[in-house]
Motif scaffolding. Structure first.
Motif, PDB file in Angstrom:
ATOM      1  N   THR A 160      -1.477  -5.535   1.165  1.00 57.53           N
ATOM      2  CA  THR A 160      -1.230  -3.950   1.444  1.00 57.53           C
ATOM      3  C   THR A 160      -1.230  -3.283  -0.038  1.00 57.53           C
ATOM      4  N   LYS A 162      -0.130   0.093  -1.963  1.00 59.24           N
ATOM      5  CA  LYS A 162       0.920   1.402  -1.860  1.00 59.24           C
ATOM      6  C   LYS A 162       0.458   2.440  -2.735  1.00 59.24           C
ATOM      7  N   VAL A 175       7.240   5.101  -4.006  1.00 55.99           N
ATOM      8  CA  VAL A 175       6.200   4.953  -3.176  1.00 55.99           C
ATOM      9  C   VAL A 175       5.683   6.444  -2.485  1.00 55.99           C
ATOM     10  N   THR A 178       1.144   4.644   2.004  1.00 57.55           N
ATOM     11  CA  THR A 178       0.678   3.192   2.619  1.00 57.55           C
ATOM     12  C   THR A 178      -0.490   3.444   2.958  1.00 57.55           C
ATOM     13  N   ARG A 181      -4.889  -0.489   5.352  1.00 56.96           N
ATOM     14  CA  ARG A 181      -5.520  -1.433   4.915  1.00 56.96           C
ATOM     15  C   ARG A 181      -7.043  -1.698   5.432  1.00 56.96           C
TER      16      ARG A 181
END
Length: 260
Positions: A160, A162, A175, A178, A181
């Motif tokens: 994953t 960030k 962060v 996200t 992916r």
């Protein structure tokens, strides 16, 4: 009267440019990264062999450190040129060495300037990716021949990712997002291009700071399409000491399985 029995001139002639002028500071002190040895042979030689293994590649241009062209030429004469023979896993590529510039963008540009006029397709390959399989090289060339102006081999991400906001050195990094992916890919080389498109991309690229590190990104700035083909797990980039250990292990496996 013309002789119609003569073979037609070759089409879509392909050359590869290997920028090998970087210092590679993350590998630690010592020789430039491309000149570090892997299984007793400089890393850029492995990369040159990988590109020359494709029978579509007619010329490999190695862009040496600015003051290191004689050494790189000598290493090519020692390791590469004598092995360029049928049955050795090589195509019929010729080799050329040119001095590089202050950054990767400048080095690639100098490699492009050294290409003969009859080259139609250009591959740009990291010297630090010494183990790319010939099947990946051929897949990139094939996609350019099929009409894509720019082609990049790539793999899905295993981790994953960030996105962060800038932070002071030593402070925790906040962060901010996200990314999904499934829509992300880790790109590799060789990246393949229609020659005219790549030349135009470099002619229009800004020259500032450390310069561009991704030639496909320069094509994207033109608004031209860039497409992906499947990459290969063995085409990883040798950046840190642990990568050298992994590369040696891959070569050891190849010697057992393939006699490489």
């Amino acid at each position: 009267m013309t002789d119609d029995s003569r073979p037609a001139p070759p089409r879509d002639r392909t050359a590869a440019v290997i920028p090998a002028a970087g210092r590679g500071v993350r590998l630690g002190p010592g020789a430039p990264k491309a000149l570090r040895t892997l299984n007793g042979m400089p890393m850029f030689i492995h990369a040159a062999r990988a590109l020359a293994a494709s029978r579509s590649v007619t010329l490999v241009v190695v862009v040496a450190p600015p003051d290191g062209a004689p050494e790189v030429k000598s290493l090519l004469d020692t390791y590469a040129l004598p092995a360029n023979a049928p049955g050795e896993g090589w195509g019929s590529a010729d080799f050329l060495v040119v001095p590089g510039g202050d950054n990767r963008q400048e080095s690639v540009r100098r490699g492009l300037e050294a290409l003969p006029q009859d080259i139609d397709i250009v591959l740009v390959h990291d010297a630090a990716r010494p183990l790319v399989p010939v099947e990946t090289v051929d897949a990139v060339i094939g996609a350019v021949r099929a009409g894509a102006p720019a082609v990049v081999p790539a793999l899905p991400l295993a981790d994953t990712v960030k996105e962060i906001a800038p932070a002071a050195p030593g402070d925790p990094e906040p962060v901010v997002a996200t990314p999904e992916r499934a829509r992300l890919r880790a790109v590799q080389t060789p990246q393949g291009f229609d020659r005219a498109t790549l030349l135009r991309a470099h002619e229009n690229a800004p020259v500032d700071g450390e310069g561009a590190t991704d030639d496909a990104g320069l094509v994207e700035r033109l608004g031209e399409p860039v497409v992906l083909v499947p990459g290969h797990e063995e085409a990883f980039k040798v950046t840190r000491p642990l990568d050298l250990v992994l590369a040696e292990a891959v070569l050891a496996r190849r010697r057992v399985n393939d006699g490489y």
